[in-house]
Design an enzyme around this catalytic site. Sequence first.
Site, PDB file in Angstrom:
ATOM      1  N   ASP A   1       7.035 -26.573  98.018  1.00  0.00           N
ATOM      2  CA  ASP A   1       7.262 -25.881  99.291  1.00  0.00           C
ATOM      3  C   ASP A   1       5.907 -25.384  99.780  1.00  0.00           C
ATOM      4  O   ASP A   1       5.121 -24.847  99.002  1.00  0.00           O
ATOM      5  CB  ASP A   1       8.237 -24.728  99.054  1.00  0.00           C
ATOM      6  CG  ASP A   1       8.585 -23.974 100.327  1.00  0.00           C
ATOM      7  OD1 ASP A   1       7.944 -24.227 101.360  1.00  0.00           O
ATOM      8  OD2 ASP A   1       9.490 -23.134 100.280  1.00  0.00           O
ATOM      9  N   SER A   2       5.645 -25.519 101.058  1.00  0.00           N
ATOM     10  CA  SER A   2       4.308 -25.224 101.590  1.00  0.00           C
ATOM     11  C   SER A   2       3.931 -23.751 101.576  1.00  0.00           C
ATOM     12  O   SER A   2       2.777 -23.406 101.790  1.00  0.00           O
ATOM     13  CB  SER A   2       4.206 -25.724 103.031  1.00  0.00           C
ATOM     14  OG  SER A   2       5.007 -24.930 103.888  1.00  0.00           O
ATOM     15  N   GLY A   3       4.895 -22.866 101.352  1.00  0.00           N
ATOM     16  CA  GLY A   3       4.615 -21.437 101.414  1.00  0.00           C
ATOM     17  C   GLY A   3       5.055 -20.805 102.711  1.00  0.00           C
ATOM     18  O   GLY A   3       4.962 -19.590 102.883  1.00  0.00           O
TER      19      GLY A   3
ATOM     20  N   GLN B   1      12.798 -27.223 112.453  1.00  0.00           N
ATOM     21  CA  GLN B   1      13.163 -25.829 112.687  1.00  0.00           C
ATOM     22  C   GLN B   1      13.977 -25.749 113.987  1.00  0.00           C
ATOM     23  O   GLN B   1      14.559 -26.729 114.402  1.00  0.00           O
ATOM     24  CB  GLN B   1      11.907 -24.954 112.727  1.00  0.00           C
ATOM     25  CG  GLN B   1      11.227 -24.777 111.370  1.00  0.00           C
ATOM     26  CD  GLN B   1      12.012 -23.913 110.403  1.00  0.00           C
ATOM     27  OE1 GLN B   1      13.001 -23.257 110.756  1.00  0.00           O
ATOM     28  NE2 GLN B   1      11.602 -23.921 109.137  1.00  0.00           N
TER      29      GLN B   1
ATOM     30  N   ASP C   1      17.548 -27.629  97.178  1.00  0.00           N
ATOM     31  CA  ASP C   1      16.991 -26.699  96.195  1.00  0.00           C
ATOM     32  C   ASP C   1      17.548 -25.323  96.490  1.00  0.00           C
ATOM     33  O   ASP C   1      17.921 -25.028  97.630  1.00  0.00           O
ATOM     34  CB  ASP C   1      15.459 -26.645  96.283  1.00  0.00           C
ATOM     35  CG  ASP C   1      14.993 -25.738  97.426  1.00  0.00           C
ATOM     36  OD1 ASP C   1      14.641 -24.572  97.166  1.00  0.00           O
ATOM     37  OD2 ASP C   1      15.010 -26.193  98.592  1.00  0.00           O
TER      38      ASP C   1
END
Length: 376
Positions: A92-94, A194, A271
């Site tokens: 995950d990119s953060g 998104q 996840d």
Amino acid sequence: MKFEVQHTDSRSQARAGLMTTEHGTIETPVFMPVGTQGTVKAVHVTELRDVVGAQVMLANTYHLYLRPGLDILKQAGGLHRYNGWSRPILTDSGGYQVFSLAENRKLSLEGAEFRSHIDGSKHFFTPENVVDIQRIIGADIIMAFDECCPGDAEYAYAKKSLELTESWLTRCVKRMKETEPVHGYEQSMFPIVQGCVYQDLRVRAAEFVASQEADGNAIGGLAVGEPTEVMYEMIEVVNEILPKDKPRYLMGVGTPANLLEAIERGVDMFDCIMPTRNGRNGQLFTRLGTMNMRNRKWADDFSPIDTDGFAFVDTAYSKAFLHHLIKADEILGLQIASIHNLAFYMWLMKEARSHIAEGDFSEWKKGIINELSQRV
């Protein structure tokens, strides 16, 4: 990375596929245990592989960047060599962690400034350096940097947030193309759709993401406060647009029922921290519903944890013993519950895959989903 749809369900959008990476193949639908710090809490990698049967581990860019840090990960030869997990890894990119630090971060077109939750030190993430960080971590699948919009955001905020995410995605794609893998094997980047709960924004986002022609695509910004039915509606809207020949990853979801509903709507990858977090709090997921092992009713129940023929850990452990361990805050209790829940999620994915292949997924899902949501 390659992806092949092998089976489809005749009465829904559910499909079973095969993803191929340089660290192994992945049968979908797939659930990815969350190893935020490079490890799944209370679960050894051999248990994760041999008992749970996990095919992929998810790790987090934000946390690994802060600790142990990029120098250590680079010296180690990447996360696979550092933590001993030889199967595929997704990072995950953060973006979600930056979102959760609302009081300690500032967003701009350039990137996200934030303060470490560990020591308060100041850091700055850009689309470019987030790609570079994930190159060093060495995940097989890396995520584009995005802003995770709150589920209850006003339309104006959601639109502005999407514009920022799209701008960042363009830069992430460019950075991927102009850089090479650090550890000698190929990496794939998934863009993230998104748009909050607004259909027109989700359509716009999905079309923009699809136009990138990435190896796979993700759906983000759901299960962050919006009603469950709205989440399902947004999945349907997005999956009508995302390419059918690429894997679709629903981020951060969810309960067993959530997973089956999303599979029915064409999602391939999941996840969530729920199996391990809830396990550490004494909740077990079973095919007959959830069990709270702190309840007094289990104190003198000496039957195996699963009594209906579905034992996901060593059947020598009784409900009474696990109740004792959980009440006493013994580490073994956290391990047993975590392993059990993860193994149950893996079983559920295998069952879904099997029923998709057999062509009766919708009927099977309708029969089991109410049981999964019960309290035992």
